[in-house]
Design a protein around this motif. Sequence first.
Motif, mmCIF file in Angstrom:
data_model
loop_
_atom_site.group_PDB
_atom_site.id
_atom_site.type_symbol
_atom_site.label_atom_id
_atom_site.label_comp_id
_atom_site.label_asym_id
_atom_site.label_seq_id
_atom_site.Cartn_x
_atom_site.Cartn_y
_atom_site.Cartn_z
ATOM 1 N N CYS A 12 -3.731 -9.496 -5.069
ATOM 2 C CA CYS A 12 -3.668 -7.808 -4.101
ATOM 3 C C CYS A 12 -3.376 -9.319 -2.704
ATOM 4 O O CYS A 12 -3.690 -9.769 -2.011
ATOM 5 C CB CYS A 12 -5.556 -8.356 -4.048
ATOM 6 S SG CYS A 12 -6.048 -6.577 -2.699
ATOM 7 N N GLU A 24 -3.929 0.255 -9.116
ATOM 8 C CA GLU A 24 -3.701 1.187 -8.375
ATOM 9 C C GLU A 24 -4.677 1.092 -7.035
ATOM 10 O O GLU A 24 -4.226 1.646 -6.359
ATOM 11 C CB GLU A 24 -3.750 2.796 -8.452
ATOM 12 C CG GLU A 24 -2.517 3.432 -9.038
ATOM 13 C CD GLU A 24 -1.680 3.251 -8.734
ATOM 14 O OE1 GLU A 24 -1.398 3.530 -7.520
ATOM 15 O OE2 GLU A 24 -0.416 2.776 -9.266
ATOM 16 N N HIS A 25 -5.766 0.100 -7.769
ATOM 17 C CA HIS A 25 -6.934 -0.582 -6.056
ATOM 18 C C HIS A 25 -7.192 -1.958 -6.772
ATOM 19 O O HIS A 25 -6.687 -1.989 -8.265
ATOM 20 C CB HIS A 25 -7.242 0.727 -6.216
ATOM 21 C CG HIS A 25 -8.639 1.205 -7.153
ATOM 22 N ND1 HIS A 25 -9.008 -0.130 -8.599
ATOM 23 C CD2 HIS A 25 -9.119 1.958 -7.940
ATOM 24 C CE1 HIS A 25 -9.732 0.759 -9.336
ATOM 25 N NE2 HIS A 25 -9.973 1.912 -8.942
ATOM 26 N N CYS A 26 -7.522 -2.538 -5.898
ATOM 27 C CA CYS A 26 -8.437 -3.397 -6.393
ATOM 28 C C CYS A 26 -9.767 -3.199 -6.902
ATOM 29 O O CYS A 26 -10.412 -3.347 -5.269
ATOM 30 C CB CYS A 26 -8.740 -4.243 -5.189
ATOM 31 S SG CYS A 26 -8.591 -6.034 -5.274
ATOM 32 N N ALA A 31 -9.296 -1.857 -1.887
ATOM 33 C CA ALA A 31 -8.140 -1.792 -1.446
ATOM 34 C C ALA A 31 -7.539 -0.934 -2.470
ATOM 35 O O ALA A 31 -7.213 -0.896 -3.818
ATOM 36 C CB ALA A 31 -7.449 -3.065 -1.235
ATOM 37 N N GLU A 32 -7.090 0.155 -1.508
ATOM 38 C CA GLU A 32 -5.610 0.764 -1.971
ATOM 39 C C GLU A 32 -4.234 1.178 -2.119
ATOM 40 O O GLU A 32 -4.120 0.806 -1.067
ATOM 41 C CB GLU A 32 -6.237 2.211 -2.495
ATOM 42 C CG GLU A 32 -7.915 3.033 -2.783
ATOM 43 C CD GLU A 32 -8.695 4.204 -2.639
ATOM 44 O OE1 GLU A 32 -7.377 5.357 -2.760
ATOM 45 O OE2 GLU A 32 -9.536 4.331 -2.631
ATOM 46 N N ARG A 33 -3.541 1.299 -3.487
ATOM 47 C CA ARG A 33 -2.359 1.095 -2.924
ATOM 48 C C ARG A 33 -2.175 2.805 -2.876
ATOM 49 O O ARG A 33 -2.086 3.475 -2.997
ATOM 50 C CB ARG A 33 -1.484 0.736 -4.062
ATOM 51 C CG ARG A 33 -0.187 1.263 -4.262
ATOM 52 C CD ARG A 33 1.203 0.422 -6.123
ATOM 53 N NE ARG A 33 0.149 -0.054 -6.036
ATOM 54 C CZ ARG A 33 0.969 -1.393 -6.844
ATOM 55 N NH1 ARG A 33 2.288 -1.174 -7.087
ATOM 56 N NH2 ARG A 33 0.587 -1.871 -7.150
ATOM 57 N N THR A 34 -1.059 2.925 -1.249
ATOM 58 C CA THR A 34 -0.336 4.123 -1.091
ATOM 59 C C THR A 34 0.898 4.077 -0.512
ATOM 60 O O THR A 34 1.687 3.082 -1.045
ATOM 61 C CB THR A 34 -1.619 4.420 0.467
ATOM 62 O OG1 THR A 34 -1.251 3.845 1.141
ATOM 63 C CG2 THR A 34 -2.423 4.412 0.152
ATOM 64 N N GLU A 89 5.101 0.820 0.074
ATOM 65 C CA GLU A 89 3.911 1.046 -0.726
ATOM 66 C C GLU A 89 3.622 0.135 0.336
ATOM 67 O O GLU A 89 3.515 -1.287 1.066
ATOM 68 C CB GLU A 89 3.490 0.785 -1.784
ATOM 69 C CG GLU A 89 4.003 -1.295 -1.871
ATOM 70 C CD GLU A 89 4.097 -1.141 -3.124
ATOM 71 O OE1 GLU A 89 4.287 -0.896 -4.221
ATOM 72 O OE2 GLU A 89 3.912 -2.409 -3.256
ATOM 73 N N ARG A 90 1.870 0.988 0.345
ATOM 74 C CA ARG A 90 0.795 -0.179 1.594
ATOM 75 C C ARG A 90 -0.841 -0.428 0.235
ATOM 76 O O ARG A 90 -0.981 0.241 0.397
ATOM 77 C CB ARG A 90 0.612 0.632 3.362
ATOM 78 C CG ARG A 90 1.807 0.660 3.078
ATOM 79 C CD ARG A 90 1.047 1.488 5.333
ATOM 80 N NE ARG A 90 0.939 2.480 4.747
ATOM 81 C CZ ARG A 90 0.581 3.205 5.454
ATOM 82 N NH1 ARG A 90 0.446 2.979 6.993
ATOM 83 N NH2 ARG A 90 -0.259 4.163 5.286
ATOM 84 N N TRP A 91 -1.231 -1.491 1.341
ATOM 85 C CA TRP A 91 -2.394 -1.777 0.781
ATOM 86 C C TRP A 91 -3.452 -1.700 1.977
ATOM 87 O O TRP A 91 -3.171 -1.825 2.993
ATOM 88 C CB TRP A 91 -2.994 -2.582 0.104
ATOM 89 C CG TRP A 91 -2.139 -3.024 -1.612
ATOM 90 C CD1 TRP A 91 -0.731 -3.403 -1.968
ATOM 91 C CD2 TRP A 91 -2.256 -2.543 -2.692
ATOM 92 N NE1 TRP A 91 -0.565 -2.795 -2.997
ATOM 93 C CE2 TRP A 91 -1.899 -2.806 -3.417
ATOM 94 C CE3 TRP A 91 -3.788 -2.495 -2.610
ATOM 95 C CZ2 TRP A 91 -2.142 -2.918 -4.784
ATOM 96 C CZ3 TRP A 91 -4.077 -2.528 -4.891
ATOM 97 C CH2 TRP A 91 -3.338 -2.747 -5.685
ATOM 98 N N LYS A 93 -7.891 -1.047 3.008
ATOM 99 C CA LYS A 93 -8.854 -1.316 2.326
ATOM 100 C C LYS A 93 -9.766 -0.150 3.036
ATOM 101 O O LYS A 93 -9.681 -0.431 4.248
ATOM 102 C CB LYS A 93 -9.347 -2.663 2.856
ATOM 103 C CG LYS A 93 -10.382 -3.206 2.378
ATOM 104 C CD LYS A 93 -10.990 -4.360 3.377
ATOM 105 C CE LYS A 93 -12.390 -4.902 2.750
ATOM 106 N NZ LYS A 93 -12.599 -6.459 2.890
#
Length: 97
Positions: A12, A24-26, A31-34, A89-91, A93
Amino acid sequence: MIDPLSTSIALCPVCRQKIRPTAEHCPHCGAERTFGPMPHETALYSILGMILLTCASTLLHPLSLWTIIFAFIGLGAGFLFAHNRFAAERWIKPKQK
């Protein structure tokens, strides 16, 4: 060419815990992938573009029809800038309550 194993792991980017590469999320930090800009980022950059080009138009020419045209061009330019800046893509939180 060798295919990667489907059981591989990734880290992550936020908390550095092990997760699946397709997650898609940790599950550890939340944290979520957007992909692409968040709605508030799109609105912010669109409004900033509109304001900046409206000010530039007013400096070049007093208030006229051109000012309105430049405002719409600035709105579109700010929208496109936001979508280009946050295209990858970004993670992100989530905020703590």
